[in-house]
Design a protein around this motif. Structure first.
Motif, PDB file in Angstrom:
ATOM      1  N   HIS A 112      -0.669   2.115   7.711  1.00 17.07           N
ATOM      2  CA  HIS A 112       0.247   1.330   8.543  1.00 17.07           C
ATOM      3  C   HIS A 112      -0.097  -0.155   8.392  1.00 17.07           C
ATOM      4  N   GLY A 113       0.890  -1.014   8.717  1.00 16.43           N
ATOM      5  CA  GLY A 113       0.673  -2.459   8.677  1.00 16.43           C
ATOM      6  C   GLY A 113       0.483  -3.002   7.266  1.00 16.43           C
ATOM      7  N   ILE A 114       1.232  -2.471   6.306  1.00 21.86           N
ATOM      8  CA  ILE A 114       1.119  -2.924   4.920  1.00 21.86           C
ATOM      9  C   ILE A 114       1.931  -4.216   4.749  1.00 21.86           C
ATOM     10  N   PRO A 115       1.391  -5.223   4.085  1.00 25.06           N
ATOM     11  CA  PRO A 115       2.144  -6.470   3.875  1.00 25.06           C
ATOM     12  C   PRO A 115       3.389  -6.245   3.010  1.00 25.06           C
ATOM     13  N   ASP A 116       4.378  -7.098   3.197  1.00 25.02           N
ATOM     14  CA  ASP A 116       5.613  -7.134   2.403  1.00 25.02           C
ATOM     15  C   ASP A 116       6.518  -5.918   2.644  1.00 25.02           C
ATOM     16  N   ILE A 117       6.275  -5.120   3.676  1.00 23.49           N
ATOM     17  CA  ILE A 117       7.197  -4.037   4.018  1.00 23.49           C
ATOM     18  C   ILE A 117       7.457  -4.114   5.509  1.00 23.49           C
ATOM     19  N   PRO A 118       8.567  -3.595   5.995  1.00 23.33           N
ATOM     20  CA  PRO A 118       8.875  -3.674   7.423  1.00 23.33           C
ATOM     21  C   PRO A 118       7.792  -3.002   8.262  1.00 23.33           C
ATOM     22  N   PRO A 119       7.594  -3.450   9.491  1.00 21.27           N
ATOM     23  CA  PRO A 119       6.556  -2.856  10.353  1.00 21.27           C
ATOM     24  C   PRO A 119       6.822  -1.387  10.697  1.00 21.27           C
ATOM     25  N   THR A 120       8.091  -0.993  10.628  1.00 21.74           N
ATOM     26  CA  THR A 120       8.399   0.403  10.962  1.00 21.74           C
ATOM     27  C   THR A 120       8.101   1.369   9.810  1.00 21.74           C
ATOM     28  N   ASP A 121       7.803   0.844   8.646  1.00 23.33           N
ATOM     29  CA  ASP A 121       7.526   1.706   7.495  1.00 23.33           C
ATOM     30  C   ASP A 121       6.023   1.963   7.372  1.00 23.33           C
ATOM     31  N   PHE A 122       5.678   3.107   6.838  1.00 20.82           N
ATOM     32  CA  PHE A 122       4.280   3.452   6.569  1.00 20.82           C
ATOM     33  C   PHE A 122       4.241   4.369   5.353  1.00 20.82           C
ATOM     34  N   CYS A 168       4.308   9.276  -0.398  1.00 24.01           N
ATOM     35  CA  CYS A 168       5.651   9.092   0.143  1.00 24.01           C
ATOM     36  C   CYS A 168       5.681   7.883   1.075  1.00 24.01           C
ATOM     37  N   ARG A 169       6.854   7.275   1.116  1.00 21.80           N
ATOM     38  CA  ARG A 169       7.085   6.161   2.040  1.00 21.80           C
ATOM     39  C   ARG A 169       8.076   6.615   3.099  1.00 21.80           C
ATOM     40  N   SER A 170       7.677   6.467   4.354  1.00 19.03           N
ATOM     41  CA  SER A 170       8.497   6.930   5.465  1.00 19.03           C
ATOM     42  C   SER A 170       8.719   5.783   6.432  1.00 19.03           C
ATOM     43  N   THR A 171       9.613   6.019   7.373  1.00 22.57           N
ATOM     44  CA  THR A 171       9.907   5.030   8.394  1.00 22.57           C
ATOM     45  C   THR A 171      10.107   5.735   9.725  1.00 22.57           C
ATOM     46  N   THR A 172       9.833   5.017  10.778  1.00 21.72           N
ATOM     47  CA  THR A 172      10.017   5.583  12.115  1.00 21.72           C
ATOM     48  C   THR A 172      11.476   5.551  12.553  1.00 21.72           C
ATOM     49  N   ALA A 173      12.345   4.847  11.812  1.00 19.79           N
ATOM     50  CA  ALA A 173      13.748   4.746  12.191  1.00 19.79           C
ATOM     51  C   ALA A 173      14.503   6.030  11.873  1.00 19.79           C
ATOM     52  N   THR A 175      14.201  10.104   9.443  1.00 20.34           N
ATOM     53  CA  THR A 175      13.308  11.114   8.846  1.00 20.34           C
ATOM     54  C   THR A 175      13.357  11.108   7.323  1.00 20.34           C
ATOM     55  N   ARG A 176      14.019  10.176   6.728  1.00 14.72           N
ATOM     56  CA  ARG A 176      14.135  10.143   5.277  1.00 14.72           C
ATOM     57  C   ARG A 176      12.847   9.619   4.663  1.00 14.72           C
ATOM     58  N   GLN A 177      12.445  10.237   3.540  1.00 22.38           N
ATOM     59  CA  GLN A 177      11.230   9.851   2.848  1.00 22.38           C
ATOM     60  C   GLN A 177      11.531   9.534   1.388  1.00 22.38           C
ATOM     61  N   ASP A 178      10.745   8.626   0.846  1.00 21.87           N
ATOM     62  CA  ASP A 178      10.822   8.275  -0.573  1.00 21.87           C
ATOM     63  C   ASP A 178       9.489   8.650  -1.217  1.00 21.87           C
ATOM     64  N   CYS A 179       9.483   9.752  -1.977  1.00 21.45           N
ATOM     65  CA  CYS A 179       8.241  10.283  -2.562  1.00 21.45           C
ATOM     66  C   CYS A 179       8.124   9.965  -4.049  1.00 21.45           C
ATOM     67  N   SER A 180       8.790   8.910  -4.494  1.00 21.18           N
ATOM     68  CA  SER A 180       8.722   8.532  -5.906  1.00 21.18           C
ATOM     69  C   SER A 180       7.689   7.437  -6.170  1.00 21.18           C
ATOM     70  N   LEU A 181       6.801   7.154  -5.208  1.00 25.25           N
ATOM     71  CA  LEU A 181       5.817   6.091  -5.375  1.00 25.25           C
ATOM     72  C   LEU A 181       4.713   6.528  -6.332  1.00 25.25           C
ATOM     73  N   GLN A 182       4.213   5.592  -7.060  1.00 25.12           N
ATOM     74  CA  GLN A 182       3.119   5.824  -8.008  1.00 25.12           C
ATOM     75  C   GLN A 182       1.933   4.951  -7.620  1.00 25.12           C
ATOM     76  N   ASP A 183       0.752   5.509  -7.683  1.00 30.10           N
ATOM     77  CA  ASP A 183      -0.474   4.790  -7.335  1.00 30.10           C
ATOM     78  C   ASP A 183      -1.596   5.337  -8.206  1.00 30.10           C
ATOM     79  N   THR A 184      -1.753   4.753  -9.363  1.00 30.58           N
ATOM     80  CA  THR A 184      -2.791   5.222 -10.293  1.00 30.58           C
ATOM     81  C   THR A 184      -4.189   4.945  -9.760  1.00 30.58           C
TER      82      THR A 184
END
Length: 274
Positions: free
Chosen positions: A46-56, A65-70, A72-81
Motif C-alpha cells: 500500500h502507499g506506492i508512489p505514482d499510483i492512486p491511494p486507493t490502489d494496492f 495483481c493490481r487491485s483497487t478499493t473502488a 473488485t476488478r484486478q489487473d494480473c498482468s504485472l511483471q516484477d523480475t
C-alpha cells in the motif's frame, strides 16, 4: 481356538477415531494449501508512489495483481523480475507444489489401510500414509514461515513502507497445521499405546473378566429337600380338621373339660361360681 493373554481384540468394526480424525483434517488442509498456492495474495503493498491511494498491489508466488478499493476488478498482468528473482520465491514454488502432490499420495496410501469392514485395519499401511501427510504439512510450514519472517525485506520494483500480510499466509498456516496433526494421529496407530485405546482394542481377559491361569471354580449347587407335606393323590379336596387331627404321629394334649354351672342351687351365686 486357544487364546493367549497377550492377544487383543477390537470391540467393533468401526473405523478407529484416529483415522477418522486424520481423514477429515488432511483433505481440509489440502484445500487450504491449494488456495494459498495459487492465490496472488501472500503480501499486499500500500502507499506506492505514482499510483492512486486507493490502489494496492498483491504479490503471490506465481503472479502479481493490481487491485483497487473502488471495485473488485484486478489487473494480473504485472511483471516484477526483481520479486520473482528472490531465492525464497523459487523455493516456495517448489515446496508448495510438492506438498500438494505428497498429500494426495499420502491419502491414496492411507485409505486402503483404514478399511473398516475387517476386524483389524492395516495399521502399517495407514501409518505410512500418515507419515506422508505429516511431511506434506511440514513442507507447507517451511516456506510460509520463511516468507513471514522476511516479509518486509523481500525486494521488489515497487518500493513501499506499508507492507501487510496477505490471506494466503493465514490459509497456509492453518492448512499446514491441519496436515501435521492429521499425519501425526494416523502415525501413532502403528504402535499400540494407551492400553490399546488408540486402536479401539482391548485385551481379551479384560473383556471376559477372567484372569488367565487363575480360573474360578464353578459354584456347587446343593439341593435341599422340601419340607412341605404333599396332599393326598386320591382327592383334591383339602383335609378336614378331624382328619388332620388323626394324621399326627405324636399324642396331642387333651382339652380341659367344660365347666358347667349348677342351676339347681337355689341360693345366691357367689362370684367364684361365675
Amino acid at each position: 481356538m486357544n487364546r493367549t493373554p497377550q492377544e487383543w481384540i477390537r470391540l467393533s468394526l468401526r473405523t478407529p477415531g484416529i483415522f477418522i480424525f486424520g481423514l477429515v483434517l488432511a483433505p481440509c488442509g489440502w484445500i487450504l494449501n491449494l488456495t494459498a498456492t495459487v492465490a496472488p495474495n501472500w503480501r499486499t503493498l500500500h502507499g506506492i508512489p505514482d499510483i492512486p491511494p486507493t490502489d494496492f498491489i498483491q504479490q503471490g508466488i506465481w503472479e502479481i495483481c493490481r487491485s483497487t478499493t473502488a471495485n473488485t476488478r484486478q489487473d494480473c498482468s504485472l511483471q516484477d523480475t526483481t520479486y520473482f528473482g528472490n531465492q525464497l520465491i523459487t523455493i516456495a514454488q517448489g515446496l508448495m507444489v510438492a506438498s500438494l502432490i505428497v498429500t494426495i499420495i499420502g491419502l491414496a496410501v492411507a485409505i486402503p489401510g483404514v478399511r473398516c469392514w475387517t476386524d483389524r485395519p492395516n495399521w502399517i499401511v495407514a501409518g505410512l500414509g500418515g507419515v506422508l501427510i505429516f511431511l506434506s504439512g511440514v513442507m507447507i510450514i517451511i516456506p510460509i514461515a520463511w516468507y513471514t519472517h522476511i516479509l518486509k525485506s523481500i525486494s521488489s520494483v515497487s518500493p513501499t513502507t506499508d507492507v501487510r500480510v496477505g490471506y494466503c499466509i493465514i490459509l497456509g498456516y492453518i492448512g499446514g497445521i491441519f496436515e501435521i496433526l492429521a499425519g501425526f494421529v494416523m502415525f501413532i496407530g502403528i504402535c499400540r499405546c494407551c492400553g490399546g485405546r488408540n486402536r479401539g482394542e482391548t485385551r481379551i481377559n479384560e473383556v471376559t473378566g477372567v484372569r488367565f491361569g487363575n480360573l474360578k471354580q464353578p459354584v456347587r449347587r446343593v439341593e435341599v429337600p422340601s419340607l412341605d407335606r404333599s396332599r393326598s393323590v386320591v382327592s383334591s379336596v383339602p383335609y378336614s380338621k378331624d382328619s388332620m387331627d388323626d394324621d399326627v404321629s405324636f399324642p396331642r394334649a387333651k382339652s380341659p373339660p367344660v365347666r358347667t354351672i349348677n342351676t339347681s342351687y337355689g341360693g345366691r351365686p357367689y362370684d367364684a361360681d361365675l
